[in-house]
Write a protein that holds these residues in place. Structure first.
Motif, short mmCIF file in Angstrom:
data_model
loop_
_atom_site.label_atom_id
_atom_site.label_comp_id
_atom_site.label_asym_id
_atom_site.label_seq_id
_atom_site.Cartn_x
_atom_site.Cartn_y
_atom_site.Cartn_z
N ASP A 41 -29.14 1.45 -2.47
CA ASP A 41 -28.14 2.01 -1.56
C ASP A 41 -26.78 1.34 -1.68
O ASP A 41 -25.85 1.65 -0.93
CB ASP A 41 -28.63 1.89 -0.12
N GLY A 42 -26.68 0.38 -2.59
CA GLY A 42 -25.40 -0.30 -2.79
C GLY A 42 -25.20 -1.50 -1.89
O GLY A 42 -24.10 -2.04 -1.85
N ARG A 43 -26.25 -1.94 -1.19
CA ARG A 43 -26.11 -3.11 -0.33
C ARG A 43 -26.49 -4.38 -1.09
O ARG A 43 -27.40 -4.38 -1.92
CB ARG A 43 -26.99 -2.97 0.91
N ILE A 44 -25.76 -5.46 -0.77
CA ILE A 44 -26.01 -6.74 -1.42
C ILE A 44 -27.31 -7.33 -0.86
O ILE A 44 -27.49 -7.44 0.36
CB ILE A 44 -24.85 -7.71 -1.18
N VAL A 45 -28.23 -7.74 -1.76
CA VAL A 45 -29.48 -8.36 -1.31
C VAL A 45 -29.56 -9.83 -1.74
O VAL A 45 -30.41 -10.58 -1.24
CB VAL A 45 -30.71 -7.59 -1.84
N ALA A 46 -28.68 -10.25 -2.63
CA ALA A 46 -28.64 -11.66 -3.04
C ALA A 46 -27.29 -11.96 -3.67
O ALA A 46 -26.64 -11.07 -4.24
CB ALA A 46 -29.78 -11.99 -4.02
N ALA A 47 -26.83 -13.22 -3.57
CA ALA A 47 -25.57 -13.65 -4.16
C ALA A 47 -25.73 -15.10 -4.59
O ALA A 47 -26.32 -15.91 -3.87
CB ALA A 47 -24.43 -13.51 -3.16
N ASN A 48 -25.19 -15.45 -5.76
CA ASN A 48 -25.29 -16.84 -6.18
C ASN A 48 -24.08 -17.64 -5.68
O ASN A 48 -23.14 -17.10 -5.07
CB ASN A 48 -25.45 -16.95 -7.71
N ASP A 49 -24.10 -18.96 -5.96
CA ASP A 49 -23.04 -19.84 -5.46
C ASP A 49 -21.68 -19.47 -6.03
O ASP A 49 -20.66 -19.57 -5.36
CB ASP A 49 -23.38 -21.29 -5.80
N ALA A 50 -21.67 -19.04 -7.31
CA ALA A 50 -20.38 -18.67 -7.93
C ALA A 50 -19.76 -17.48 -7.22
O ALA A 50 -18.54 -17.40 -7.04
CB ALA A 50 -20.59 -18.36 -9.41
N ALA A 51 -20.58 -16.51 -6.81
CA ALA A 51 -20.07 -15.35 -6.08
C ALA A 51 -19.54 -15.76 -4.71
O ALA A 51 -18.48 -15.29 -4.26
CB ALA A 51 -21.15 -14.29 -5.93
N CYS A 52 -20.28 -16.67 -4.03
CA CYS A 52 -19.80 -17.14 -2.72
C CYS A 52 -18.46 -17.84 -2.86
O CYS A 52 -17.56 -17.67 -2.02
CB CYS A 52 -20.85 -18.07 -2.10
N GLU A 60 -24.71 -15.58 3.77
CA GLU A 60 -25.09 -14.75 4.91
C GLU A 60 -24.01 -13.71 5.25
O GLU A 60 -24.30 -12.72 5.93
CB GLU A 60 -25.38 -15.62 6.14
N GLU A 61 -22.78 -13.94 4.79
CA GLU A 61 -21.70 -12.97 5.02
C GLU A 61 -21.68 -11.88 3.96
O GLU A 61 -20.96 -10.89 4.10
CB GLU A 61 -20.34 -13.68 5.03
N LEU A 62 -22.40 -12.07 2.89
CA LEU A 62 -22.47 -11.07 1.82
C LEU A 62 -23.73 -10.21 1.91
O LEU A 62 -23.66 -8.99 1.77
CB LEU A 62 -22.42 -11.78 0.46
N VAL A 63 -24.86 -10.86 2.12
CA VAL A 63 -26.14 -10.14 2.11
C VAL A 63 -26.19 -9.13 3.26
O VAL A 63 -25.83 -9.44 4.40
CB VAL A 63 -27.32 -11.13 2.19
N GLY A 64 -26.63 -7.94 2.93
CA GLY A 64 -26.74 -6.88 3.90
C GLY A 64 -25.52 -5.98 3.99
O GLY A 64 -25.56 -4.93 4.62
N GLU A 65 -24.41 -6.38 3.35
CA GLU A 65 -23.18 -5.58 3.39
C GLU A 65 -23.11 -4.63 2.21
O GLU A 65 -23.66 -4.89 1.13
CB GLU A 65 -21.95 -6.50 3.38
N ASP A 66 -22.43 -3.52 2.41
CA ASP A 66 -22.17 -2.58 1.33
C ASP A 66 -21.18 -3.22 0.36
O ASP A 66 -20.06 -3.55 0.73
CB ASP A 66 -21.61 -1.27 1.89
#
Length: 579
Positions: A41-52, A60-66
């Motif tokens: 659905d285009g929602r973020i389910v994981a992000a690494n440290d470089a992305a943060c 926690e501000e990325l995961v779950g967001e479109d």
């Protein structure tokens, strides 16, 4: 709404994946570039440290967001429309695709540029999803999101065609060079750039920075401090502006282009231009006329983040090609206008010296015609010692009218000189006959007057006849003013034979006589009666002004702003009474 505890005391809507939940834990291990894992659905389910770190957000501000809504922006800092987003389309279709540098939003409101790669995750025994890798980010390019707001969208092919059509229409509909330059700037800023700089080559081969315009608060502001004369073009210079002013092809420039030791004075001015304007990218193209290079157009970007590329140059060249033809026509018109105006002024006579009488004349060409016309005045000595005064208007506002005016004036002088002592009406009747058979003028109005001083009382007298012209205005020294409406007859060239009347009036001491053409009192938006009343009132108020000031102020205050006719005015003032 049902919520679940995410293990960190942070309730999260049911169905939203956990930030580091077991199904995706470690999915991004091994990626050194910024990486996201996005569901179907285009929602973020994981992000690494470089992305943060890149987006300056906690996981926690990325995961779950479109991912699209939260991060992706267009070139102007606005939310990228979903229908134009290749990244989102790749996510939804499950294709492997990559994109060139695009803009992404950080938490602090700045933008960061990055290339991207989208590829589906191998399923196997693990949940699916799509990897989004972001690489080549340049933090030094980050800009506040609200800074590019309001900037124009990139031009579509239809927009480009419309711009070229509008350029042709706008620039060919004026023959005023300065107006054409301002229209050119308005066509390109802010549509293509934040700055427009126009350098022109004069007829003597000198260069002048004619116009510098910037986009400021959604308006165009002229920077006069950056305008003025420029150093000469250095024939050997390889720098972009010098090449453009020699007629070379268009090119790109940045502040780095002019950072080295300058090879000419123009390079010094260009370095100053980049410094003063804050332009980070510029495109420069020659403005060519039919025979010569007329100048160069520089478009610069300082507010919008995207730089000019070679793909922008063909459009710029199309614009300057049209501008060159329009400026060529405008310059040719101005040269002809100056020649015609010079001829007109040389046709107007020098005023004679009449003992005791002050005399001034004014001629103002029509503002929007060919700068010449049929309005004229004359004053000259007669064979018997008196003086003739004349004011007239040959129909037309062109060279033909000016030529007809010269013929009428010269014939009038010849008839008046050869018929010493004749009444003005007799001379004008003879002139009318000549106009119908000899002169090229079709019709004309005029006043012919004889000015003489009485031998008994020393007062000046005016004898005149009026051939369809606005009446003379007599202003007394005490401020009383009246029109001399007598002796009114038909204009010249009608073919009607009818006796012309004469009238005589005494000119009181220190009185002012005003002879004028209809351009002083007529306009398309008011009646001539209104203009005559205004002339009388202003002239009465100026009765005691020095005569030169009287003429200039009267022209300034009475001549209509929307006047499209030339104006001739002959004014005299009688001397004070002798004791």
């Amino acid at each position: 709404m049902d919520v679940a505890d995410n293990g960190m005391g942070d309730p999260r809507p049911a169905g939203i994946p956990e930030p580091q939940g077991a199904p995706h834990e470690g999915a991004l291990d091994g990626f050194r570039a910024a990486a996201l894992l996005v569901d179907d659905d285009g929602r973020i389910v994981a992000a690494n440290d470089a992305a943060c770190a890149m987006f300056r957000r906690g996981v926690e501000e990325l995961v779950g967001e479109d991912a699209h809504d939260l991060l992706h922006r267009d070139d102007h800092g606005q939310a990228m429309p979903r229908t134009r987003c290749r990244l989102r389309q790749a996510l939804l279709t499950g294709n492997t695709e990559n994109g060139e540098v695009e803009w992404f939003a950080r938490k602090d409101g700045s933008l960061v540029r990055s290339s991207w790669l989208v590829t589906p995750r191998a399923c196997g025994t693990e949940p699916g999803g799509t990897f989004v890798l972001l690489y080549g980010a340049r933090s030094q390019s980050a800009l506040p999101v609200d800074e590019p707001a309001g900037l124009p969208e990139p031009l579509t092919e239809l927009d480009r065609l419309a711009l070229l059509a509008e350029t042709t229409t706008q620039l060919t509909s004026t023959l005023d060079v300065d107006e054409a330059l301002h229209r050119l700037a308005a066509l390109t800023v802010p549509r293509l750039a934040d700055w427009a700089v126009i350098d022109l080559v004069t007829d003597r081969g000198e260069v002048r920075r004619a116009l510098v315009v910037e986009r400021k608060d959604d308006l165009l502001a002229e920077r006069e401090d950056l305008q003025g004369p420029m150093p000469p073009v250095f024939e050997e210079s390889p720098m972009p502006l010098s090449r453009a002013l020699r007629g070379a092809a268009s090119s790109l420039a940045t502040p780095a282009t002019y950072q080295g030791p300058p090879d000419s004075g123009i390079a010094v001015e260009q370095s100053r231009l980049f410094s003063e304007t804050g332009m980070h990218s510029a495109a420069i193209a020659p403005i060519r006329g039919l025979r010569d290079v007329l100048g160069a157009l520089t478009l610069g970007r300082s507010q919008r983040p995207d730089a000019f590329t070679a793909a922008d140059l063909p459009l710029l060249e199309d614009v300057t090609r049209r501008a060159g033809l329009a400026l060529d026509n405008a310059r040719l018109y101005e040269r002809q206008r100056k020649v015609a105006e010079t001829m007109q002024r040389h046709l107007l006579p020098q005023l004679p010296s009449v003992p005791g009488v002050e005399m001034w004349a004014r001629y103002v060409p029509a503002p929007d015609a060919s700068a010449v016309g049929g309005d004229w005045y004359d004053a000259f000595a007669l064979a018997d010692g008196d003086h003739a005064l004349a004011i007239g208007d040959v129909v037309g506002h062109d060279l033909d009218a000016a030529a007809g005016m010269a013929q009428v004036r010269n014939m009038l002088r010849a008839f008046a000189w050869s018929r010493a002592g004749a009444a003005p009406s007799a001379i004008v009747s003879q002139l009318d006959e000549a106009v119908r058979h000899i002169a090229e003028a079709s019709m004309a109005t005029m006043i012919l007057a004889r000015l003489a001083v009485g031998e008994d009382d020393g007062l000046w007298r005016l004898q005149w006849t009026n051939a369809g012209h606005p009446p003379p205005l007599l202003v007394h020294h005490d401020g009383q003013a009246r029109y001399l409406t007598d002796a009114h007859g038909l204009l010249l060239g009608t073919g009607i034979t009818k006796a012309r009347p004469d009238a005589v009036a005494v000119l009181p001491p220190r009185s002012t006589l005003v002879l004028y053409t209809d351009g002083l009192v007529e306009s398309p938006h008011r009646s001539i009666d209104h203009g005559l009343d205004q002339l009388r009132r202003y002239a009465a108020a100026l009765a005691r002004r020095p005569l030169e000031s009287f003429c200039d102020t009267l022209l300034d205050q009475v001549r209509p702003d929307d006047n499209d006719d030339d104006v001739a005015m002959l004014v005299l003032r009688t001397p004070a009474a002798k004791d």
